[in-house]
Design a protein around this motif. Sequence first.
Motif, PDB file in Angstrom:
ATOM      1  N   TYR A 113       0.847  -1.192   0.000  1.00  0.00           N
ATOM      2  CA  TYR A 113       0.000   0.000   0.000  1.00  0.00           C
ATOM      3  C   TYR A 113       0.882   1.241   0.000  1.00  0.00           C
ATOM      4  O   TYR A 113       2.019   1.209   0.482  1.00  0.00           O
ATOM      5  CB  TYR A 113      -0.895   0.015   1.244  1.00  0.00           C
ATOM      6  N   ASP A 114       0.349   2.355  -0.536  1.00  0.00           N
ATOM      7  CA  ASP A 114       1.103   3.607  -0.530  1.00  0.00           C
ATOM      8  C   ASP A 114       1.457   4.048   0.881  1.00  0.00           C
ATOM      9  O   ASP A 114       2.486   4.682   1.094  1.00  0.00           O
ATOM     10  CB  ASP A 114       0.320   4.723  -1.227  1.00  0.00           C
ATOM     11  N   ASP A 115       0.601   3.718   1.844  1.00  0.00           N
ATOM     12  CA  ASP A 115       0.852   4.107   3.230  1.00  0.00           C
ATOM     13  C   ASP A 115       1.405   2.951   4.064  1.00  0.00           C
ATOM     14  O   ASP A 115       1.262   2.920   5.288  1.00  0.00           O
ATOM     15  CB  ASP A 115      -0.408   4.674   3.882  1.00  0.00           C
ATOM     16  N   CYS A 116       2.083   2.011   3.406  1.00  0.00           N
ATOM     17  CA  CYS A 116       2.708   0.891   4.109  1.00  0.00           C
ATOM     18  C   CYS A 116       3.739   1.437   5.100  1.00  0.00           C
ATOM     19  O   CYS A 116       4.565   2.277   4.750  1.00  0.00           O
ATOM     20  CB  CYS A 116       3.384  -0.042   3.105  1.00  0.00           C
ATOM     21  N   GLU A 117       3.657   0.934   6.311  1.00  0.00           N
ATOM     22  CA  GLU A 117       4.544   1.405   7.368  1.00  0.00           C
ATOM     23  C   GLU A 117       5.615   0.385   7.712  1.00  0.00           C
ATOM     24  O   GLU A 117       5.439  -0.813   7.513  1.00  0.00           O
ATOM     25  CB  GLU A 117       3.745   1.680   8.643  1.00  0.00           C
ATOM     26  N   LEU A 118       6.708   0.888   8.240  1.00  0.00           N
ATOM     27  CA  LEU A 118       7.769   0.078   8.825  1.00  0.00           C
ATOM     28  C   LEU A 118       7.665   0.232  10.337  1.00  0.00           C
ATOM     29  O   LEU A 118       7.293   1.304  10.832  1.00  0.00           O
ATOM     30  CB  LEU A 118       9.143   0.576   8.379  1.00  0.00           C
ATOM     31  N   GLY A 119       7.985  -0.821  11.052  1.00  0.00           N
ATOM     32  CA  GLY A 119       7.969  -0.748  12.507  1.00  0.00           C
ATOM     33  C   GLY A 119       8.961  -1.718  13.110  1.00  0.00           C
ATOM     34  O   GLY A 119       9.341  -2.707  12.488  1.00  0.00           O
ATOM     35  N   ILE A 120       9.373  -1.407  14.333  1.00  0.00           N
ATOM     36  CA  ILE A 120      10.321  -2.250  15.059  1.00  0.00           C
ATOM     37  C   ILE A 120       9.779  -2.459  16.465  1.00  0.00           C
ATOM     38  O   ILE A 120       9.283  -1.521  17.093  1.00  0.00           O
ATOM     39  CB  ILE A 120      11.715  -1.589  15.131  1.00  0.00           C
ATOM     40  N   GLU A 133       2.009   7.665  18.204  1.00  0.00           N
ATOM     41  CA  GLU A 133       1.437   8.921  17.699  1.00  0.00           C
ATOM     42  C   GLU A 133       2.215   9.488  16.504  1.00  0.00           C
ATOM     43  O   GLU A 133       1.740  10.391  15.818  1.00  0.00           O
ATOM     44  CB  GLU A 133       1.330   9.969  18.822  1.00  0.00           C
ATOM     45  N   ASP A 134       3.398   8.958  16.235  1.00  0.00           N
ATOM     46  CA  ASP A 134       4.219   9.429  15.113  1.00  0.00           C
ATOM     47  C   ASP A 134       4.129   8.524  13.889  1.00  0.00           C
ATOM     48  O   ASP A 134       4.843   8.730  12.905  1.00  0.00           O
ATOM     49  CB  ASP A 134       5.685   9.540  15.542  1.00  0.00           C
ATOM     50  N   ARG A 135       3.259   7.518  13.948  1.00  0.00           N
ATOM     51  CA  ARG A 135       3.118   6.612  12.809  1.00  0.00           C
ATOM     52  C   ARG A 135       2.714   7.385  11.558  1.00  0.00           C
ATOM     53  O   ARG A 135       1.929   8.327  11.611  1.00  0.00           O
ATOM     54  CB  ARG A 135       2.076   5.540  13.113  1.00  0.00           C
ATOM     55  N   GLY A 136       3.275   6.978  10.420  1.00  0.00           N
ATOM     56  CA  GLY A 136       2.955   7.605   9.150  1.00  0.00           C
ATOM     57  C   GLY A 136       3.818   8.809   8.829  1.00  0.00           C
ATOM     58  O   GLY A 136       3.647   9.423   7.779  1.00  0.00           O
TER      59      GLY A 136
END
Length: 141
Positions: A113-120, A133-136
Amino acid sequence: MQFTKETETAEISKYISDRITDYKNKNKIKFIELGYQFDQGGMVCVFFDTRENASPDGLWTMNLDGNCLPRPHWPSVFENYDENECAIMIGNLIKTTLLKLRDEGAFGSLNKYDDCELGIEEINGLFGWPNYEDRGKENLA
């Protein structure tokens, strides 16, 4: 085995790149989670979450089989250090590696997706990125 930032970064980078290359699921990816553990088994895991409502909810911990880079030396390397400091140090090393790969275009071949997120996320919750709260903001793939 010794722990050096250079060796860990190179091996984690190769592992992430290999997971991207080997990914065959045709469903769009919404969230790419990197989980890790340093205190018991020692590992880094990449999880491609294709749920439309994917979020940093720990689902990666239920998908470890065949998805992890073993780091069996981590528990002995870090056994005499403060666990919070270790979690932050390793989390930041993974974050730097992940963002470098992203900036080099490593995730470009994935159907996401265009708004695909990375996370750890550290398995015990001692480190997480980004702050919820800082996602995206800085974590888009």
